[in-house]
Design an enzyme around this catalytic site. Sequence first.
Site, short mmCIF file in Angstrom:
data_model
loop_
_atom_site.label_atom_id
_atom_site.label_comp_id
_atom_site.label_asym_id
_atom_site.label_seq_id
_atom_site.Cartn_x
_atom_site.Cartn_y
_atom_site.Cartn_z
N SER A 120 0.84 -1.21 0.00
CA SER A 120 0.00 0.00 0.00
C SER A 120 0.87 1.25 0.00
O SER A 120 1.98 1.24 0.55
CB SER A 120 -0.91 0.03 1.23
OG SER A 120 -0.19 0.40 2.38
N ASP A 121 0.38 2.30 -0.64
CA ASP A 121 1.03 3.59 -0.44
C ASP A 121 0.91 3.92 1.05
O ASP A 121 0.13 3.32 1.79
CB ASP A 121 0.40 4.68 -1.33
CG ASP A 121 1.35 5.87 -1.50
OD1 ASP A 121 2.32 5.99 -0.73
OD2 ASP A 121 1.11 6.70 -2.40
N TRP A 122 1.69 4.89 1.46
CA TRP A 122 1.86 5.19 2.88
C TRP A 122 0.56 5.72 3.49
O TRP A 122 0.16 6.83 3.25
CB TRP A 122 3.03 6.14 3.05
CG TRP A 122 4.35 5.45 3.27
CD1 TRP A 122 5.25 5.73 4.26
CD2 TRP A 122 4.94 4.37 2.52
NE1 TRP A 122 6.34 4.88 4.18
CE2 TRP A 122 6.18 4.04 3.13
CE3 TRP A 122 4.55 3.62 1.41
CZ2 TRP A 122 7.01 3.02 2.67
CZ3 TRP A 122 5.38 2.60 0.94
CH2 TRP A 122 6.58 2.32 1.57
#
Length: 750
Positions: A274-276
């Site tokens: 996942s992106d942050w």
Amino acid sequence: MKRLTLISASTAIACGVGVLIAACGGHDDSITLTDPDAIADTRAAALVGQLTTDEKVQLVHGTGIPNAGFGGPFPSGVNGAGYIPGISRLGIPALSMADSAGGVNVANSNATALPAPVALAASWDPLLANAYGARIATELRVLGYGEGLGGGVNLTREPRDGRTFEYMGEDPVLSGTLSAARTTGTQAQKVIATIKHYAMNDQETNRMTSNSVVDERTMRETELLAFELGVKQGQPGNVMCSYNLVNGIYACEDPYLLTSVLKTEWGFKGVVQSDWTATHSTVAAALAGLDEEEPGDVGDTSALGFSLPSYFSTGLKAAVTAGSVPMSRLNDMVQRKLRTMIRYGVFDSPPTPGGAVDQAAGNAFALQTAQQSAVLLKNATPANASAPVLPLSAASLSSIVVIGGHADVGVISGGGSGAVPAAAGNAVSGCTSSSPLLSTCATWYKSSPLTAIKAKAPSATVSYVDGTDANAAATAAAQADVAIVFATQWETEGADLTTLGLPSNTTDTFNQTYDQNALITAVAAKAKRVIVVLENGSPVLMPWLGNVHGVLESWYPGVQGGQAIADLLFGDINPSGKLPITFPQQDSDLPQATISPSDTTVNYSEGLMMGYRWYDAKQIQPLFPFGFGLSYTTYAYSGISAHADGSGNVTVTFTVKNTGSRAGAEAAQVYAKLPSGLGEPPQRLVGWQKVSLQPGQSQQVSVSVPAKLLSTWDAANHKWKLNAGAYGLVAGASSRDANALTTSVSLAGQ
Ligand code: BGC
């Protein structure tokens, strides 16, 4: 029959490519594996069998953000964007990851700031992209990072997107092909590559809440095609899912994107990360196909006293215990993580922090990349002159004035996670004192165009005027043989540009102290010869274009930008870049009139007409078309022919000749016009070849076009379809080359 035997985890650690699995596992009935993918799969499976549930959960989420001080604890020297601790009893090393769009984004690392990825795209050179990936990986590894978070391929649907500099333009074939080359270069250096942000994450405004509403055919023929090429050809270890929603579902919990398309259809065997903070659930995300939450947290409370989301730590364990996420899904996540680490060398040869970057090698590569990615946009012959304004001839110039853009000290770069901090002693402040936050300040690298220009013309008087007083600059320009005006555009992750017009002291109050368009207009009115050098990430508008003689697009040119610009202006290097993005004449020519600050629905109402497809379909004259770029030499195209094989793969052959007097390199492009009635835009890029030619030299170019790139997405049947009919094939120097060659083939379809 021989069968593969799973081996013990401790033995697996010692087993490598091409070894006898029988010897590793001690079973006579095993077979020898030489396929590195099969070996990685086998070894990973053996390890998964040894892990406890807690250990498995530990491997599928990060523990915070080392460089921001969130989470941890982190071992000394770990200072990147994410960290997953290892499991020593099984020899599983820790994994440290860092952002690396155009170089390693770690403070005080002395990493090399390369020209931005959009510049790389302008080189149209897969070999350069491969070397770019390798260069960054070499630096990641020496600094202790086994995973690079570089490699954005979101298409430029909206050129005001503040991350345009981090991506590789508006065309899926160009972007996807270069992404794959970059990934291959990175992973050959034993660093896991990431391709991001999957998917339809094409603007920054409301990026965490916006919903991209886009039909299946548009997705598949535009941005997903870039990812498809990048994933299938590059085999990245990681795909990073994006913040936004796609058709109402968060990208990081979208079973269509993550499982149906990426894993099942494209055969992706790596990790969906996942992106942050882009994970929004435990069960839905895990079942949809998310394999790793970042940045995650350890005990749900960060070192700063507040929690980062951590759906994949205690929450995931509870869900597995309760059966709402099957153990088989957790095993699959871990299998993907370990096979990726094994396959790309991070497991057997984990990097350790503390090494020193070879700055000389980095600088040499940064210079080469900047030289090959600049685009010469205009080169007119001034009144009373007999030759175009460029290249400059030092011998015939007695005075040069360099104006604006902090060209006396350095070159600008983009902000956010795609930034690369200046190396020690290399920072220059171009920011006004009113900036409240470091994040609104551009980073400038100490690579002075003025100094490099002076060195090219030692007998000329070379002066600098800072541009804050347009009249003073115009007066200085009137007295000089040539005026070179530097114009800059700062952009950053987390914000979009409000206009493609050059920033002024009102649109970028932190990095600009004057109106750049007014400056150029004033200088152009008085100068005998005037050249504009652009340093930018997105296209810029040029209301003054008709009044200047030359325009050189240098993008964010990196730590050797000043030198590269001088090399190009004086003709020591012949420009060979071509635009990976259309430059429009005005903001109102864009498909999306404005970016709404409040409406989180991002409607892809232009459908297939992304980038040049829009201008072609709407018959809008761009300022500079996709694929455009001039040279100090000239090229002629001749003798086109095309033939198709039985499967619809087409080969287009033609000859390119250097008809001028300088050596140069030409990115010769092939566009296809699909049969009418399919609802397609007028043309699409289907291939290209960049050829280096000496004066007078000819080369036959053969571009292979796979049937897939001639197909359309059949949304009713959810598959690619090659349609029967006549296909036009156009070979030329840009997407709008009046001298382009045309032929056609007839395909039977499938
Ligand atoms: C960005 C990613 C980046 C991550 C880690 C996010 O905000 O969107 O591109 O890799 O941060 O820094």
